[in-house]
Design an enzyme around this catalytic site. Structure first.
Site, PDB file in Angstrom:
ATOM      1  N   HIS A   1      -8.666   6.642  10.577  1.00 47.31           N
ATOM      2  CA  HIS A   1      -7.949   5.420  10.210  1.00 47.31           C
ATOM      3  C   HIS A   1      -6.432   5.597  10.327  1.00 47.31           C
ATOM      4  O   HIS A   1      -5.731   4.715  10.824  1.00 47.31           O
ATOM      5  CB  HIS A   1      -8.337   5.020   8.779  1.00 47.31           C
TER       6      HIS A   1
ATOM      7  N   ILE B   1      -0.352   7.584   5.248  1.00 50.88           N
ATOM      8  CA  ILE B   1      -0.617   8.987   4.905  1.00 50.88           C
ATOM      9  C   ILE B   1      -2.001   9.360   5.419  1.00 50.88           C
ATOM     10  O   ILE B   1      -2.983   8.654   5.168  1.00 50.88           O
ATOM     11  CB  ILE B   1      -0.497   9.187   3.381  1.00 50.88           C
TER      12      ILE B   1
ATOM     13  N   PHE C   1       0.850  -1.185   0.000  1.00 46.18           N
ATOM     14  CA  PHE C   1       0.000   0.000   0.000  1.00 46.18           C
ATOM     15  C   PHE C   1       0.890   1.240   0.000  1.00 46.18           C
ATOM     16  O   PHE C   1       1.869   1.301   0.724  1.00 46.18           O
ATOM     17  CB  PHE C   1      -0.928  -0.011   1.219  1.00 46.18           C
TER      18      PHE C   1
END
Length: 192
Positions: free
Chosen positions: A93, A87, A23
């Site tokens: 989250h 990020i 990711f």
């Protein structure tokens, strides 16, 4: 008192594992390239087909600590480098993932005694992440340097390789040499 230090060169062919999150691979790929460049320039064969560095790809940063711990438990590696990028978005989250990844990597190192380098960039924007992965400087290089030094340091400690003196022991007043800001009453008495 003895001095233990890690170095960036060694006669021992250290073995490393690099755990990379897929990711945000635009960032992690650049971190990996910086890491590989550093390892190569310090005499380590970073070729995936070689004998010194193994590469493990995981779905995201959250999965990094579990795999790093398992690799450390195998006893085959002198240090493990964890690469990822978390990020910030518009939901909480980011906070959960960033916190758990950092705690998980630290716990894996404590639990196994194997140096596990935290190379997960946590940023507010993609631009900040890219700056840390090569636009301004590549932190992948620093993560590899940390792994090399820690592998060497742990080897030196385990094998008693020091620069003069005996292994440091705490006893009486000389304990303040290693813990100068801690008073005896804060320490709970003598440690020796």
């Amino acid at each position: 008192m003895a001095v233990f230090e890690g170095t960036f060169t060694s006669d021992k062919p250290f073995r490393f594992a690099i755990v990379i999150a897929r990711f945000n691979d635009l960032v992690t790929g650049k971190l990996l390239a910086g890491c590989q460049d550093c390892l190569k320039r310090h005499g380590i064969d970073a070729n995936p087909e070689g004998q010194q560095v193994d590469y493990v790809w995981v779905p995201g940063s959250f999965e990094v600590p579990l795999v790093a711990r398992q690799l450390a438990l195998n006893g085959e590696y002198d240090a493990i480098i964890c690469l990822g990028a978390v990020i910030r978005g518009q939901t909480p989250h980011f906070d959960y993932v960033a916190a758990e990844v950092s705690k998980g990597v630290a716990a894996a190192g404590f639990q196994t005694g194997v140096p596990i380098v935290f190379g997960v960039v946590t940023t507010d924007t993609m631009q900040q992440a890219l700056e840390r992965a090569g636009i301004k400087s590549n932190l992948g290089w620093s993560y590899a340097m940390n792994a090399i030094e820690m592998a060497s340091l742990m080897h030196n400690i385990k094998h008693g390789i020091r620069q003069g003196g005996d292994f440091p022991r705490f006893s009486g007043d000389d304990s303040n040499v290693l813990m100068p800001n801690i008073r005896d009453e804060d320490r709970g008495g003598e440690l020796g």
